[in-house]
Design a protein around this motif. Structure first.
Motif, short mmCIF file in Angstrom:
data_model
loop_
_atom_site.label_atom_id
_atom_site.label_comp_id
_atom_site.label_asym_id
_atom_site.label_seq_id
_atom_site.Cartn_x
_atom_site.Cartn_y
_atom_site.Cartn_z
N ALA A 139 69.55 46.57 58.47
CA ALA A 139 68.59 46.57 59.79
C ALA A 139 68.79 45.15 60.44
N ALA A 140 68.95 44.96 61.73
CA ALA A 140 69.26 43.60 62.16
C ALA A 140 68.04 42.53 61.77
N GLU A 141 66.76 42.65 61.86
CA GLU A 141 65.84 41.72 61.41
C GLU A 141 65.60 41.73 60.06
N SER A 142 65.56 42.85 59.49
CA SER A 142 64.87 43.08 57.95
C SER A 142 66.16 42.85 57.11
N PHE A 143 67.14 43.30 57.07
CA PHE A 143 68.16 43.30 56.17
C PHE A 143 69.75 43.24 56.96
N PRO A 144 69.99 41.94 57.64
CA PRO A 144 71.11 41.98 58.15
C PRO A 144 72.37 42.05 57.29
N GLU A 145 72.15 41.69 56.32
CA GLU A 145 73.27 41.68 55.36
C GLU A 145 73.14 42.84 54.08
N GLY A 146 72.08 43.71 54.50
CA GLY A 146 72.08 44.92 53.47
C GLY A 146 70.78 44.74 52.60
N LEU A 147 70.11 45.98 52.19
CA LEU A 147 69.37 45.74 51.20
C LEU A 147 69.62 45.10 49.76
N LYS A 148 70.94 45.40 49.39
CA LYS A 148 71.32 45.03 48.33
C LYS A 148 71.42 43.60 48.16
N GLN A 149 71.88 43.03 49.36
CA GLN A 149 72.13 41.47 49.23
C GLN A 149 70.68 40.76 49.27
N ALA A 150 69.61 41.42 50.12
CA ALA A 150 68.30 40.95 50.14
C ALA A 150 67.82 41.30 48.82
N LEU A 151 68.04 42.21 47.84
CA LEU A 151 67.18 42.38 46.51
C LEU A 151 67.99 41.32 45.72
#
Length: 167
Positions: A139-151
């Protein structure tokens, strides 16, 4: 599923049966927002791939107790804290096949009260144990690099915070 949706899914390189499965699973993933059917945090729902569940479990082990970190302050799928179930709207914009066991689905999410269509996300689905699970979420604002990377990033931050707090 509408005839136009079947055409869209078939054009995306997915067999009609698979396309129907993907469509049904995406609508099922978002069903709790329309029906207020599940009050668990999204990360506790059985909708994620094995790899994502492993990352989520690690994050939960190291997340600061009773504090907000980068991932537990909003719902990951709707990218929100609140929504109106009566006004919630989901539109599948694009489906692309990436082999028999992978699909990418672009969605538009409307939360109601002037929010129609303002939130977009891409679900990367993986077939596991006969079902479709979220393998990653963009998601552009929440997870621009993906949820995996955010985790991964949040786990690193939370672990560093734990080390700082140790006596």
């Amino acid at each position: 599923m509408t005839a136009s949706m079947l055409i869209l899914l078939a054009a995306a390189g997915l067999a009609p049966a698979t396309a129907g499965e993907v469509d049904r699973q995406v609508h099922e993933i978002f069903r709790p927002y329309r029906e207020n059917a599940d009050d668990r945090p999204v990360w506790e729902r059985p909708i994620f791939s094995r790899e994502l569940r492993t990352l989520i479990a690690h994050w939960q082990r190291v997340a600061p107790e009773g504090e907000v970190d980068d991932l537990n302050d909003a719902d990951w799928l709707c990218q929100c804290q609140d929504w109106d179930p009566k006004a919630f709207d989901l539109a599948i914009l694009k489906v692309a096949g990436a082999g028999a066991d992978r699909a990418s689905v672009d969605v538009r999410i409307g939360l109601g009260a002037g929010e129609a269509g303002k939130r977009r996300a891409q679900l990367r689905l993986e077939r596991e144990q006969g079902g479709w699970m979220i393998g990653d979420l963009y998601a552009a604002e929440s997870f621009p690099e993906g949820l995996k990377q955010a985790l991964r990033e949040t786990i690193a931050k939370d672990e560093a915070l734990r080390r700082e707090k140790r006596p």
